[in-house]
Design a protein around this motif. Structure first.
Motif, mmCIF file in Angstrom:
data_model
loop_
_atom_site.group_PDB
_atom_site.id
_atom_site.type_symbol
_atom_site.label_atom_id
_atom_site.label_comp_id
_atom_site.label_asym_id
_atom_site.label_seq_id
_atom_site.Cartn_x
_atom_site.Cartn_y
_atom_site.Cartn_z
ATOM 1 N N MET A 226 -9.113 4.293 0.714
ATOM 2 C CA MET A 226 -8.277 3.115 0.772
ATOM 3 C C MET A 226 -7.083 3.437 1.684
ATOM 4 N N SER A 227 -6.733 2.508 2.545
ATOM 5 C CA SER A 227 -5.617 2.736 3.460
ATOM 6 C C SER A 227 -4.297 2.761 2.690
ATOM 7 N N THR A 228 -3.290 3.345 3.305
ATOM 8 C CA THR A 228 -1.978 3.438 2.675
ATOM 9 C C THR A 228 -1.411 2.052 2.369
ATOM 10 N N LYS A 229 -1.596 1.126 3.300
ATOM 11 C CA LYS A 229 -1.096 -0.232 3.079
ATOM 12 C C LYS A 229 -1.819 -0.901 1.910
ATOM 13 N N ALA A 230 -3.129 -0.736 1.840
ATOM 14 C CA ALA A 230 -3.903 -1.317 0.739
ATOM 15 C C ALA A 230 -3.496 -0.693 -0.597
ATOM 16 N N GLN A 231 -3.250 0.620 -0.600
ATOM 17 C CA GLN A 231 -2.792 1.285 -1.822
ATOM 18 C C GLN A 231 -1.453 0.709 -2.268
ATOM 19 N N ILE B 11 -0.122 -2.228 -1.588
ATOM 20 C CA ILE B 11 -0.287 -3.609 -2.064
ATOM 21 C C ILE B 11 -0.931 -3.623 -3.445
ATOM 22 N N THR B 12 -1.978 -2.828 -3.628
ATOM 23 C CA THR B 12 -2.641 -2.747 -4.934
ATOM 24 C C THR B 12 -1.661 -2.256 -5.998
ATOM 25 N N GLY B 13 -0.837 -1.282 -5.642
ATOM 26 C CA GLY B 13 0.167 -0.774 -6.574
ATOM 27 C C GLY B 13 1.153 -1.846 -6.989
ATOM 28 N N VAL C 40 -2.268 1.538 -24.695
ATOM 29 C CA VAL C 40 -2.698 2.659 -23.838
ATOM 30 C C VAL C 40 -3.140 2.121 -22.479
ATOM 31 N N MET C 41 -3.923 1.043 -22.478
ATOM 32 C CA MET C 41 -4.376 0.445 -21.215
ATOM 33 C C MET C 41 -3.197 -0.040 -20.378
ATOM 34 N N ILE C 42 -2.218 -0.662 -21.018
ATOM 35 C CA ILE C 42 -1.040 -1.135 -20.295
ATOM 36 C C ILE C 42 -0.312 0.057 -19.660
ATOM 37 N N GLY C 43 -0.176 1.129 -20.402
ATOM 38 C CA GLY C 43 0.476 2.328 -19.870
ATOM 39 C C GLY C 43 -0.273 2.937 -18.701
ATOM 40 N N VAL C 44 -1.582 3.008 -18.801
ATOM 41 C CA VAL C 44 -2.389 3.557 -17.699
ATOM 42 C C VAL C 44 -2.247 2.681 -16.457
ATOM 43 N N LEU C 45 -2.337 1.367 -16.618
ATOM 44 C CA LEU C 45 -2.175 0.458 -15.482
ATOM 45 C C LEU C 45 -0.776 0.555 -14.881
ATOM 46 N N MET C 46 0.224 0.728 -15.739
ATOM 47 C CA MET C 46 1.597 0.858 -15.268
ATOM 48 C C MET C 46 1.752 2.099 -14.393
ATOM 49 N N TRP C 47 1.268 3.258 -14.881
ATOM 50 C CA TRP C 47 1.394 4.497 -14.116
ATOM 51 C C TRP C 47 0.527 4.469 -12.861
ATOM 52 N N LEU C 48 -0.637 3.850 -12.935
ATOM 53 C CA LEU C 48 -1.487 3.730 -11.745
ATOM 54 C C LEU C 48 -0.795 2.880 -10.685
ATOM 55 N N GLY C 49 -0.188 1.775 -11.093
ATOM 56 C CA GLY C 49 0.551 0.938 -10.154
ATOM 57 C C GLY C 49 1.688 1.706 -9.498
ATOM 58 N N ALA D 236 1.929 5.000 -9.163
ATOM 59 C CA ALA D 236 1.373 6.069 -8.324
ATOM 60 C C ALA D 236 0.816 5.530 -7.009
ATOM 61 N N LEU D 237 0.266 4.335 -7.028
ATOM 62 C CA LEU D 237 -0.228 3.752 -5.778
ATOM 63 C C LEU D 237 0.930 3.330 -4.878
ATOM 64 N N ARG D 238 2.048 2.936 -5.470
ATOM 65 C CA ARG D 238 3.224 2.566 -4.675
ATOM 66 C C ARG D 238 3.964 3.801 -4.178
ATOM 67 N N GLN D 239 3.959 4.859 -4.980
ATOM 68 C CA GLN D 239 4.662 6.093 -4.643
ATOM 69 C C GLN D 239 3.685 7.258 -4.779
ATOM 70 N N PRO D 240 2.943 7.574 -3.721
ATOM 71 C CA PRO D 240 1.908 8.614 -3.785
ATOM 72 C C PRO D 240 2.414 9.969 -4.265
ATOM 73 N N MET D 241 3.718 10.208 -4.215
ATOM 74 C CA MET D 241 4.267 11.454 -4.725
ATOM 75 C C MET D 241 3.890 11.656 -6.199
ATOM 76 N N ILE D 242 3.706 10.565 -6.928
ATOM 77 C CA ILE D 242 3.333 10.651 -8.345
ATOM 78 C C ILE D 242 1.998 11.376 -8.488
ATOM 79 N N PHE D 243 1.035 11.077 -7.603
ATOM 80 C CA PHE D 243 -0.253 11.772 -7.636
ATOM 81 C C PHE D 243 -0.069 13.260 -7.396
ATOM 82 N N SER D 244 0.784 13.621 -6.436
ATOM 83 C CA SER D 244 0.987 15.044 -6.161
ATOM 84 C C SER D 244 1.679 15.731 -7.334
ATOM 85 N N LEU D 245 2.617 15.037 -8.000
ATOM 86 C CA LEU D 245 3.240 15.604 -9.199
ATOM 87 C C LEU D 245 2.197 15.839 -10.284
#
Length: 131
Positions: free
Chosen positions: A1-6, A8-10, A99-108, A110-119
């Motif tokens: 997925m491109s950075t822009k798409a990530q 926007i999805t976030g 739990v689902m709300i929390g997972v979606l929140m953190w995924l959103g 992380a997609l907006r701030q890719p540093m979260i994935f690296s952390l």
């Protein structure tokens, strides 16, 4: 997925989670509707606590929605959702929705701030030190 798409999805996930937490969960704590007293009695939450819970939920969600405070907001929303999970477990209700709300929140986030994935990846393997 491109950075822009990530990105926007976030933001789409972030806005959806924010709308749910504020519009479908936070604001109704201030409104009177049929069955509210019975629902709160079942959850063992006194009605007099609902305004404070509503203010707390809306405040931490707003922090999550503001880009500069989104990481702090996500941590605080996680704590709030932890309380919701505990409440549902105590009364024997299904606990997976917060739990689902929390997972979606953190995924959103992380997609907006890719540093979260690296952390997340560095945290899983421990700190990397060059010798």
């Amino acid at each position: 997925m491109s950075t822009k798409a990530q990105h926007i999805t976030g933001w789409v996930l972030t806005v959806l989670v924010g709308l749910f937490l504020i519009g479908a969960s936070g604001v109704p704590k201030f409104l009177d509707f049929p069955g509210k007293a019975e629902m709160m009695e079942h959850l063992r939450i006194p009605l007099k606590l609902l305004p404070a819970l509503g203010v707390l939920e809306i405040a931490v969600t707003v922090l999550y929605l503001i880009p500069r405070t989104s990481f702090l907001g996500a941590i605080l929303v996680s704590g709030y959702l932890g309380g919701a999970i505990c409440t549902h477990l105590l009364v024997g209700d299904p606990w997976w929705f917060p739990v689902m709300i929390g997972v979606l929140m953190w995924l959103g986030l992380a997609l907006r701030q890719p540093m979260i994935f690296s952390l997340l990846m560095n945290g899983a393997t421990g700190p990397r030190r060059e010798m």
